[in-house]
Scaffold this motif. Structure first.
Motif, PDB file in Angstrom:
ATOM      1  N   GLU A  96      25.829 -36.768  -2.704  1.00 47.70           N
ATOM      2  CA  GLU A  96      24.938 -35.220  -2.268  1.00 47.70           C
ATOM      3  C   GLU A  96      24.636 -34.992  -3.488  1.00 47.70           C
ATOM      4  OE1 GLU A  96      27.856 -31.738  -1.136  1.00 47.70           O
ATOM      5  OE2 GLU A  96      28.291 -33.122  -2.785  1.00 47.70           O
ATOM      6  N   HIS A  97      24.533 -35.657  -4.275  1.00 49.13           N
ATOM      7  CA  HIS A  97      23.292 -35.267  -5.716  1.00 49.13           C
ATOM      8  C   HIS A  97      22.030 -36.155  -5.615  1.00 49.13           C
ATOM      9  CE1 HIS A  97      26.065 -33.828  -9.146  1.00 49.13           C
ATOM     10  NE2 HIS A  97      26.757 -33.624  -7.813  1.00 49.13           N
ATOM     11  N   LEU A  98      21.569 -37.191  -4.897  1.00 48.01           N
ATOM     12  CA  LEU A  98      20.622 -38.264  -4.414  1.00 48.01           C
ATOM     13  C   LEU A  98      19.750 -37.335  -2.979  1.00 48.01           C
ATOM     14  CD1 LEU A  98      21.881 -42.030  -5.167  1.00 48.01           C
ATOM     15  CD2 LEU A  98      19.959 -39.819  -6.762  1.00 48.01           C
ATOM     16  N   SER A  99      21.343 -37.027  -2.505  1.00 47.28           N
ATOM     17  CA  SER A  99      20.576 -36.599  -1.122  1.00 47.28           C
ATOM     18  C   SER A  99      19.574 -35.480  -1.125  1.00 47.28           C
ATOM     19  CB  SER A  99      21.752 -36.193  -0.106  1.00 47.28           C
ATOM     20  OG  SER A  99      22.019 -37.349   0.396  1.00 47.28           O
ATOM     21  N   LEU A 100      20.060 -34.182  -2.053  1.00 49.49           N
ATOM     22  CA  LEU A 100      19.569 -33.055  -2.297  1.00 49.49           C
ATOM     23  C   LEU A 100      17.957 -33.184  -3.012  1.00 49.49           C
ATOM     24  CD1 LEU A 100      19.645 -30.110  -3.512  1.00 49.49           C
ATOM     25  CD2 LEU A 100      20.502 -30.381  -5.575  1.00 49.49           C
ATOM     26  N   ILE A 101      18.022 -34.426  -4.514  1.00 53.62           N
ATOM     27  CA  ILE A 101      16.867 -34.392  -4.884  1.00 53.62           C
ATOM     28  C   ILE A 101      15.718 -35.785  -3.521  1.00 53.62           C
ATOM     29  CG2 ILE A 101      15.564 -36.287  -6.809  1.00 53.62           C
ATOM     30  CD1 ILE A 101      18.366 -36.052  -8.123  1.00 53.62           C
ATOM     31  N   LYS A 102      16.176 -36.140  -2.831  1.00 48.87           N
ATOM     32  CA  LYS A 102      15.395 -36.238  -1.457  1.00 48.87           C
ATOM     33  C   LYS A 102      14.709 -34.865  -0.785  1.00 48.87           C
ATOM     34  CE  LYS A 102      15.459 -39.926   0.680  1.00 48.87           C
ATOM     35  NZ  LYS A 102      14.400 -40.538   0.494  1.00 48.87           N
ATOM     36  N   LYS A 124      23.630 -45.719  -9.498  1.00 46.76           N
ATOM     37  CA  LYS A 124      23.071 -47.184  -9.294  1.00 46.76           C
ATOM     38  C   LYS A 124      23.353 -47.874  -8.007  1.00 46.76           C
ATOM     39  CE  LYS A 124      22.463 -50.521 -12.990  1.00 46.76           C
ATOM     40  NZ  LYS A 124      22.652 -50.933 -13.955  1.00 46.76           N
ATOM     41  N   LYS A 125      24.814 -47.659  -7.423  1.00 42.86           N
ATOM     42  CA  LYS A 125      25.724 -48.358  -6.576  1.00 42.86           C
ATOM     43  C   LYS A 125      25.072 -47.121  -5.220  1.00 42.86           C
ATOM     44  CE  LYS A 125      29.994 -49.122  -4.678  1.00 42.86           C
ATOM     45  NZ  LYS A 125      31.150 -48.962  -4.482  1.00 42.86           N
ATOM     46  N   VAL A 126      25.171 -46.092  -5.365  1.00 42.77           N
ATOM     47  CA  VAL A 126      24.088 -45.837  -4.292  1.00 42.77           C
ATOM     48  C   VAL A 126      23.231 -45.763  -4.271  1.00 42.77           C
ATOM     49  CG1 VAL A 126      25.319 -42.900  -3.390  1.00 42.77           C
ATOM     50  CG2 VAL A 126      26.636 -43.509  -4.926  1.00 42.77           C
ATOM     51  N   ALA A 127      22.298 -45.343  -4.749  1.00 41.86           N
ATOM     52  CA  ALA A 127      21.053 -45.493  -4.764  1.00 41.86           C
ATOM     53  C   ALA A 127      20.190 -46.727  -4.343  1.00 41.86           C
ATOM     54  CB  ALA A 127      20.271 -45.243  -6.725  1.00 41.86           C
ATOM     55  N   ILE A 133       7.320 -33.951 -13.470  1.00 38.59           N
ATOM     56  CA  ILE A 133       8.267 -35.045 -13.298  1.00 38.59           C
ATOM     57  C   ILE A 133       9.677 -33.820 -12.994  1.00 38.59           C
ATOM     58  CG2 ILE A 133       9.718 -36.629 -13.093  1.00 38.59           C
ATOM     59  CD1 ILE A 133       7.909 -38.205 -14.830  1.00 38.59           C
ATOM     60  N   PRO A 134       9.480 -33.671 -11.711  1.00 40.47           N
ATOM     61  CA  PRO A 134      10.985 -32.527 -11.134  1.00 40.47           C
ATOM     62  C   PRO A 134      11.920 -33.469 -11.418  1.00 40.47           C
ATOM     63  CG  PRO A 134      10.607 -34.047  -9.206  1.00 40.47           C
ATOM     64  CD  PRO A 134       9.675 -34.616 -10.503  1.00 40.47           C
ATOM     65  N   VAL A 135      13.022 -32.223 -12.318  1.00 41.66           N
ATOM     66  CA  VAL A 135      14.058 -32.830 -13.459  1.00 41.66           C
ATOM     67  C   VAL A 135      15.307 -32.086 -12.592  1.00 41.66           C
ATOM     68  CG1 VAL A 135      15.714 -32.796 -15.473  1.00 41.66           C
ATOM     69  CG2 VAL A 135      12.856 -32.812 -15.273  1.00 41.66           C
ATOM     70  N   PHE A 136      16.668 -32.376 -11.761  1.00 41.83           N
ATOM     71  CA  PHE A 136      17.943 -32.597 -11.517  1.00 41.83           C
ATOM     72  C   PHE A 136      19.148 -32.575 -12.338  1.00 41.83           C
ATOM     73  CE2 PHE A 136      14.440 -33.087  -8.637  1.00 41.83           C
ATOM     74  CZ  PHE A 136      13.970 -32.335  -7.028  1.00 41.83           C
ATOM     75  N   ALA A 137      19.465 -32.345 -11.967  1.00 43.96           N
ATOM     76  CA  ALA A 137      21.038 -32.049 -12.604  1.00 43.96           C
ATOM     77  C   ALA A 137      21.957 -32.467 -12.273  1.00 43.96           C
ATOM     78  CB  ALA A 137      21.487 -31.243 -13.810  1.00 43.96           C
ATOM     79  N   GLY A 138      23.036 -33.028 -13.093  1.00 47.01           N
ATOM     80  CA  GLY A 138      24.765 -33.462 -12.578  1.00 47.01           C
ATOM     81  C   GLY A 138      25.272 -32.334 -12.242  1.00 47.01           C
ATOM     82  N   ILE A 155      23.750 -29.507  -7.474  1.00 42.36           N
ATOM     83  CA  ILE A 155      25.852 -29.619  -6.785  1.00 42.36           C
ATOM     84  C   ILE A 155      26.401 -29.898  -7.800  1.00 42.36           C
ATOM     85  CG2 ILE A 155      27.005 -30.680  -5.082  1.00 42.36           C
ATOM     86  CD1 ILE A 155      24.092 -31.112  -3.531  1.00 42.36           C
ATOM     87  N   GLY A 156      26.720 -28.992  -7.687  1.00 45.18           N
ATOM     88  CA  GLY A 156      27.899 -29.246  -9.355  1.00 45.18           C
ATOM     89  C   GLY A 156      29.285 -28.129  -9.069  1.00 45.18           C
TER      90      GLY A 156
END
Length: 319
Positions: free
Chosen positions: A144-150, A178-181, A237-242, A255-256
C-alpha cells in the motif's frame, strides 16, 4: 501472575465498582525508546484507556521514562522497573520492548508499536504466546505504501531507505520493502544511519541514486526526519513516510496508523491483564485502522504534485 497480585487486583476492581479510593494503587510502568509524536501518542492512548476503565487518580500509579534513543539507557530503565515491581510494564517500540523482555521474568510485559515481534524475539508465537509477554504490532502494509509513492511518481524505478541497522524493527521493515519492491519492479537503495547524527549523511547519500525516499518506522530516522526532509527539498526528491505523524513534519504523504488509537488498543490489553488474564493467554494483536495524510505544500517544495485521486481519499490534508 502471583496470588498476591490477583488479590490486589480484586480489591482494586471492587474499589473501582464501589467508587471507593483504595490506598494501594495499580502500578503501570511505561517506557519508550525515544520521545517523538507517534510514540508519545501511544503513551497517551494507553493512559486514557486505563482512566476510562477506572484506573485513575488514587487507583493508578502511572510512570513514564524515555531512553532518549539509546539502547543502553533502555536496558537501565528496564532493570530499574523490574526492581520497582510494577503490576505491568508497558514498553513502546522494539528496543525498549527487547530490554524489558530480557530482564522481566514474571512481571507482565505489554509491548506496543513493534513492527515484527517474532523477528525481535519478543514472543515465540503470535497466538497465545505463553510466558509473561504479549502486545500489539504496528506492522505496515508495504505494498500500500509503495503504491502510494507510485501515484506521485508514476515512473518510479528506485526508492531510497535511510534506516538504523541496529533497530530490529527497521531491519525487518527494510526486508519487507525489498521483497514487495522486487515484486513491483522497484529497486531499493539502502542507506544506514546508526545514530540520529548520521541521518542527514544517510539521506544525502541517496541523492542522484533514487526517485523517492521512504522513511520506515524507525525511531532513529523519525527522531531526525527533518534532516531527510531538507535533503528532499534541496535535491528535489519527494520524501514519503511509514507513519502519518511524519507528514506534519515535512513528508509528502503517508498511509499509517493513528498512534493514539494504537495506544488505546494497547491499553485494552493492559486492562485485561490488570483484570486477571495472563499475558501468555492473550494473542498478540495487529494494529487496526489506517489513515492517509498528505502535505501539498511539501509536495510542491519537493517537485511533485498531489494527484487528485489522493486528495479525494485523504483522511487529513496538512495545510
Amino acid at each position: 501472575m502471583k496470588f498476591s497480585s490477583i488479590f490486589k487486583h480484586a480489591i482494586v476492581a471492587s474499589a473501582i465498582l464501589s467508587g471507593v479510593t483504595q490506598a494501594d494503587p495499580v502500578y503501570v510502568a511505561t517506557t519508550a525508546i525515544v520521545e517523538h509524536p507517534a510514540l508519545d501518542a501511544v503513551r497517551d492512548g494507553i493512559k486514557e484507556t486505563l482512566n476510562e476503565n477506572g484506573y485513575k487518580g488514587d487507583n493508578l500509579k502511572f510512570t513514564y521514562e524515555s531512553a532518549q534513543g539509546k539502547t543502553d539507557i533502555a536496558a537501565q530503565i528496564a532493570r530499574k522497573m523490574v526492581g520497582d515491581q510494577p503490576d505491568v510494564i508497558v514498553a513502546i517500540a522494539t528496543p525498549s520492548a527487547q530490554a524489558a523482555v530480557t530482564v522481566s521474568r514474571s512481571i507482565p510485559v505489554v509491548f506496543s508499536a513493534v513492527t515484527d515481534p517474532l523477528a525481535a524475539r519478543l514472543v515465540p508465537s503470535l497466538k497465545k504466546p505463553g510466558g509473561n509477554v504479549t502486545g500489539l504490532s504496528d506492522m505496515a502494509n508495504i505494498k500500500e505504501h509503495l503504491s502510494l509513492i507510485k501515484e506521485f511518481v508514476p515512473n518510479l524505478k528506485t526508492v531510497g531507505i535511510p534506516y538504523n541497522p541496529g533497530e530490529a524493527n527497521s531491519v525487518s521493515m527494510l526486508e519487507q520493502v525489498k521483497k514487495v519492491a522486487a515484486e513491483m519492479g522497484i529497486k531499493v537503495v539502502e542507506s544506514p544511519a546508526p545514530r540520529t547524527s548520521d541521518v542527514m549523511i544517510a539521506a544525502k547519500q541517496l541523492v542522484g541514486k533514487v526517485d523517492a525516499i521512504y522513511t520506515p518506522i524507525d525511531n532513529t530516522i523519525i527522531s531526525a526526519v527533518e534532516s531527510v526532509v531538507k535533503v528532499g527539498i534541496d535535491a528535489q526528491i519527494p520524501v514519503f513516510a511509514g507513519d502519518t505523524d511524519t507528514v506534519a513534519r515535512g513528508a509528502v504523504a503517508a498511509i499509517g496508523y493513528d498512534y493514539y488509537d494504537l495506544g488505546r488498543q494497547t491499553g485494552e490489553i493492559v486492562v485485561r491483564i490488570l483484570n486477571g488474564e495472563k499475558p501468555g493467554d492473550i494473542d498478540v494483536k495487529m494494529a487496526k485502522g489506517t489513515n492517509l495524510f498528505v502535505n501539498p505544500k511539501m509536495a510542491k517544495r519537493m517537485g511533485v504534485k498531489v494527484p487528485e485521486a489522493v486528495l479525494a481519499r485523504a483522511t487529513k490534508i496538512i495545510e
